[in-house]
Write an enzyme that holds these catalytic residues in place. Structure first.
Site, mmCIF file in Angstrom:
data_model
loop_
_atom_site.group_PDB
_atom_site.id
_atom_site.type_symbol
_atom_site.label_atom_id
_atom_site.label_comp_id
_atom_site.label_asym_id
_atom_site.label_seq_id
_atom_site.Cartn_x
_atom_site.Cartn_y
_atom_site.Cartn_z
ATOM 1 N N CYS A 139 0.845 -1.198 0.000
ATOM 2 C CA CYS A 139 0.000 0.000 0.000
ATOM 3 C C CYS A 139 0.877 1.243 0.000
ATOM 4 O O CYS A 139 1.866 1.302 0.733
ATOM 5 C CB CYS A 139 -0.890 0.003 1.240
ATOM 6 S SG CYS A 139 -1.938 1.467 1.396
ATOM 7 N N HIS B 141 -9.085 -3.511 -1.855
ATOM 8 C CA HIS B 141 -8.050 -2.779 -1.115
ATOM 9 C C HIS B 141 -8.381 -1.283 -1.081
ATOM 10 O O HIS B 141 -8.334 -0.654 -0.020
ATOM 11 C CB HIS B 141 -6.686 -3.023 -1.782
ATOM 12 C CG HIS B 141 -5.564 -2.257 -1.166
ATOM 13 N ND1 HIS B 141 -4.533 -2.854 -0.476
ATOM 14 C CD2 HIS B 141 -5.309 -0.921 -1.125
ATOM 15 C CE1 HIS B 141 -3.707 -1.917 -0.029
ATOM 16 N NE2 HIS B 141 -4.139 -0.738 -0.426
ATOM 17 N N GLU B 142 -8.743 -0.726 -2.252
ATOM 18 C CA GLU B 142 -9.069 0.711 -2.303
ATOM 19 C C GLU B 142 -10.377 0.997 -1.580
ATOM 20 O O GLU B 142 -10.525 2.041 -0.927
ATOM 21 C CB GLU B 142 -9.139 1.201 -3.749
ATOM 22 C CG GLU B 142 -7.869 0.997 -4.561
ATOM 23 C CD GLU B 142 -6.609 1.473 -3.865
ATOM 24 O OE1 GLU B 142 -6.676 2.417 -3.048
ATOM 25 O OE2 GLU B 142 -5.544 0.887 -4.123
ATOM 26 N N HIS C 248 -9.981 1.754 1.953
ATOM 27 C CA HIS C 248 -9.569 3.134 2.268
ATOM 28 C C HIS C 248 -10.777 4.063 2.405
ATOM 29 O O HIS C 248 -10.688 5.110 3.048
ATOM 30 C CB HIS C 248 -8.637 3.681 1.177
ATOM 31 C CG HIS C 248 -7.240 3.141 1.243
ATOM 32 N ND1 HIS C 248 -6.435 3.251 2.366
ATOM 33 C CD2 HIS C 248 -6.486 2.486 0.322
ATOM 34 C CE1 HIS C 248 -5.258 2.682 2.123
ATOM 35 N NE2 HIS C 248 -5.261 2.214 0.898
#
Ligand code: ZN
Length: 176
Positions: free
Chosen positions: A99, A141-142, A145
Site C-alpha cells: 500500500c 483494497h481501495e 480506504h
C-alpha cells in the site's frame, strides 16, 4: 499531491459520499486527474481519495501485469465514485498486498475472489461492474480506504507481515 502515511487521521475516517450536485463539475474532474497523476507518479495500481487527504468517496483502480501476477490484466485506470459492494465471493483467497500509505511492508490478506459493485462516473451515471481475481483485490483494497481501513486491519497473524525486500527475495526464491 502528498500521500497520507499510516497514522494520519484521514486514513481512519470513513469517506463522504459525493452528492448529486457535485457531479459534472470542473473541480471534480480536476481532482480526479490529480488523483490519477499521484497514483501514476507513485507507480501505484490503485489509489483512494483519503490517501491524498481528501474525504470524498472516490478511487482509481489500474491493474497491470507485475512480478507476482504476470497475467494480471492491463487496464485503463478506472475511476469509481461512491462505490458500493452488492455481491461478493464467499470463498476467500490469500495473497500478499502492499500500500502506498504503508511504506516498506507487505501483508498476506484473505479477500473474496470476485466482487460486484455499483459506482458512479464523473457525470454521475450509475454503473455496474464485476471484478475478478487481481482486479477484485485492488478494488477491495481501495474500498477499504473509503471505510477507514487498511490491509493492516485484516492481519490475523504477525507472520503475515514482511518487509518489502524480504518479500521480494522470498518471491524470487519461490517461497511464497
Ligand atoms: Zn492502500
Amino acid at each position: 499531491m502528498k500521500i497520507a502515511q499510516i497514522g494520519e487521521a484521514i486514513l481512519r475516517q470513513p469517506a463522504r459520499k459525493i452528492n448529486p450536485d457535485e457531479f459534472n463539475r470542473n473541480e471534480l474532474q480536476d481532482f480526479s486527474e490529480a488523483l490519477l497523476n499521484t497514483m501514476l507518479e507513485a507507480n501505484g495500481i490503485g489509489i483512494a481519495a483519503p490517501q491524498v487527504f481528501d474525504p470524498r468517496a472516490m478511487m482509481f483502480i489500474a491493474s497491470r501485469p507485475n512480478v507476482r501476477y504476470p497475467n494480471a490484466p492491463q487496464m485503463e485506470p478506472l475511476l469509481l465514485i461512491n462505490p458500493l459492494i452488492v455481491a461478493q465471493d464467499n470463498d476467500l483467497v490469500w495473497e500478499w498486498e502492499g500500500c502506498l500509505s504503508v511504506p516498506g511492508l507487505r501483508g498476506k490478506i484473505a479477500r473474496p475472489d470476485w466482487v460486484e459493485v455499483h459506482y458512479q462516473n464523473l457525470q454521475g451515471d450509475k454503473l455496474h461492474q464485476r471484478f475478478e481475481g487481481f482486479v477484485a483485490r485492488i478494488f477491495l483494497h481501495e474500498f477499504d480506504h473509503l471505510i477507514g481501513l487498511t490491509w493492516l486491519d485484516h492481519i490475523v497473524d504477525g507472520k503475515h507481515i514482511m518487509a518489502n525486500e524480504v518479500w521480494a527475495q522470498a518471491l524470487e526464491q519461490g517461497l511464497l
